[in-house]
Motif scaffolding. Structure first.
Motif, PDB file in Angstrom:
ATOM      1  N   SER A  21       0.855  -1.285  -0.007  1.00  0.00           N
ATOM      2  CA  SER A  21       0.014   0.029  -0.023  1.00  0.00           C
ATOM      3  C   SER A  21       0.936   1.251   0.070  1.00  0.00           C
ATOM      4  O   SER A  21       0.720   2.330  -0.703  1.00  0.00           O
TER       5      SER A  21
ATOM      6  N   GLN B 297       2.956  -0.948  -8.959  1.00  0.00           N
ATOM      7  CA  GLN B 297       1.817  -1.266  -9.494  1.00  0.00           C
ATOM      8  C   GLN B 297       0.962  -2.340  -9.267  1.00  0.00           C
ATOM      9  O   GLN B 297       1.879  -3.378  -9.148  1.00  0.00           O
ATOM     10  N   ILE B 298      -0.031  -2.408  -9.263  1.00  0.00           N
ATOM     11  CA  ILE B 298      -0.928  -3.803  -8.890  1.00  0.00           C
ATOM     12  C   ILE B 298      -1.194  -4.091 -10.286  1.00  0.00           C
ATOM     13  O   ILE B 298      -1.736  -3.430 -11.273  1.00  0.00           O
TER      14      ILE B 298
ATOM     15  N   GLU C 295       1.754  -1.714 -18.047  1.00  0.00           N
ATOM     16  CA  GLU C 295       2.750  -1.239 -17.002  1.00  0.00           C
ATOM     17  C   GLU C 295       4.053  -1.216 -17.218  1.00  0.00           C
ATOM     18  O   GLU C 295       4.780  -0.168 -17.175  1.00  0.00           O
TER      19      GLU C 295
ATOM     20  N   VAL D 133       2.543   1.589  -3.292  1.00  0.00           N
ATOM     21  CA  VAL D 133       1.796   2.164  -4.627  1.00  0.00           C
ATOM     22  C   VAL D 133       1.104   3.610  -4.263  1.00  0.00           C
ATOM     23  O   VAL D 133       1.304   4.340  -5.167  1.00  0.00           O
TER      24      VAL D 133
END
Length: 439
Positions: A376, A385-386, A396, A379
């Motif tokens: 968390s 990045q997820i 990405e 990001v």
């Protein structure tokens, strides 16, 4: 590290519940199957699983038993173990792991210990035999290794017990709650629980323990930071592969993730033909699976274990990193890192600290609950990045490869994010020193 808090639950520990007796009775029919599942590769492995083996005979104090699951957990506990050995030169430390690769990593990374062994099965007789030989005064159980008899029998033997780097996922918590009495009784024998996050501390608190619960963060961040600062040399054969290339490194991958990575890489090569790929499976015994995935995708590769000269690495654009201990330093050559164990439920994601601390931006899947707070933070600062699938990875990676300044900024942000939560190992050491002094 900011944000630490202490949680305490005062509750008496009842007599061992019926579940403990049932658990031990079930070990009688289960023992042959547990040995089969452990697949000991040698008589040494078999003896160690049964609580026998080559034990340290040297006298010394304190006598410390550290148990960690495998390689990653050894890396996380290493700064704590080394710190204890520095503070207590006469200490006799025995380290156990659940895997042979973990045992080898412990020997290599914590050479000051007196013994490195496979852990006994959680059969009461095996654990008692082990404890009679090791005679620990301090027992440190790491992360998720809540084996009831490790706690119950260590307390019976008079040892002081602590959980280090403790974490419990929501999924694991639901499983523990089905046998709450058994796990409460086991964890109730601990005097100290050092949790990775406030959420982990909250879950431990649901067992109504009398132990002091302290949030320290993940001690592996210190280990990763030290490795990043040490600039350990990369093998010449690996350097030859990396020279002049941008590399997507897929680290600590789990089953099925290599297929997603191969699909994404094949697509990325259309726009970035010079892009190289390195895949480092979490478990090296899965290397043949990775080879089959790449062959099925018609992708040429070379294995790190087969490189015997720098020239041998130059004929392929894909490297399978099937050697122990090379991933940490090789992350320094990465342009972008995908951190595995995160694309499918059940594994919780591997630790992204190692690539982040060498300024490599991170991709990680949506199933990263074991690393929730760190991811968390990464990001939110733009260092990670997820990604959910091959299409997300392509999008990405293409963004960062197409904008070198943005990629480097993301790497710096990743470093800054992880550095903010460093300090857990030193804080954990202070807590453990107080416990040792009390003992």
């Amino acid at each position: 590290m900011s944000g630490r808090r202490r949680i305490s639950r005062a509750a008496p520990i009842d007599k061992p519940p019926m579940l403990s007796a049932i658990y031990n009775l079930l070990w009688y029919p289960a023992l042959p199957f547990a040995l089969l599942a452990a697949h000991p590769a040698s008589m040494r492995d078999y003896r160690e699983r049964m609580g026998h083996g080559e034990f340290p005979e040297t006298a010394g104090t304190p006598r410390i038993w550290i148990h960690a699951a495998s390689v990653g957990e050894i890396e996380a506990i290493r700064p704590v173990a080394v710190g204890l050995l520095e503070h207590h030169p006469g200490a006799i430390m025995t380290i156990t792991t659940m895997t042979a690769t973990g045992r080898e990593a412990a020997m290599r990374r914590i050479p000051g210990a007196a013994a490195w062994m496979l852990a006994p099965l959680d059969n009461r007789h095996a654990v008692r035999s082990f404890l009679e030989h090791v005679q620990p005064g301090i027992v440190l159980i790491t992360e998720t290794e809540i084996w009831p008899n490790y706690f119950l029998e260590s307390a019976r033997a008079g040892a002081t017990i602590a959980v280090v780097n403790g974490r419990i996922s929501e999924r694991s918590m639901r499983r523990y709650m089905r046998a709450r009495g058994l796990f409460r009784d086991a964890l109730g024998r601990a005097s100290l629980i050092l949790a990775q996050s406030h959420e982990d501390a909250r879950r431990y608190g649901q067992f109504d323990l009398s132990a002091k619960i302290v949030v320290t963060g993940n001690t592996k961040i210190e280990a990763a930071a030290a490795d990043a600062a040490s600039d350990d040399p990369i093998r010449p054969e690996l350097m030859a592969f990396a020279s002049g290339r941008k590399i997507l490194i897929a680290g600590s991958t789990a089953p099925s993730e290599e297929t997603v990575i191969a699909d994404a890489y094949s697509e990325l090569r259309k726009d970035f033909p010079q892009l190289a790929l390195t895949i480092a499976p979490r478990h090296l015994e899965r290397t043949p699976e990775v080879e089959n995935v790449l062959r099925a995708a018609s992708l040429r590769f070379v294995k790190a274990s087969k490189l015997n000269s720098p020239n041998a690495a130059c004929d392929a654009d894909i490297l399978i990193l099937d050697t122990m201990g090379d991933l940490r330093s090789f992350y320094r050559r990465g342009a972008i890192a995908f951190v595995g164990g995160s694309l499918a439920p059940g594994r919780g994601g591997q630790n992204p600290a190692e690539p982040a601390l060498v300024d490599v931006p991170v991709l990680i899947g949506p199933y990263h609950e074991n690393q929730q707070e760190m991811v968390s933070s990464l990001v939110s600062l733009g260092g990670a990045q997820i990604v959910k699938n091959a299409g997300d990875i392509v999008r990405e990676v293409a963004k960062w490869l197409g904008d070198d300044a943005a990629r480097k900024e993301a790497g710096r942000n990743a470093h800054a994010s992880v550095s903010k939560v460093a300090g857990g190992a030193q804080f954990a050491l202070k807590q453990l020193e107080a416990l040792i002094n009390l003992g």
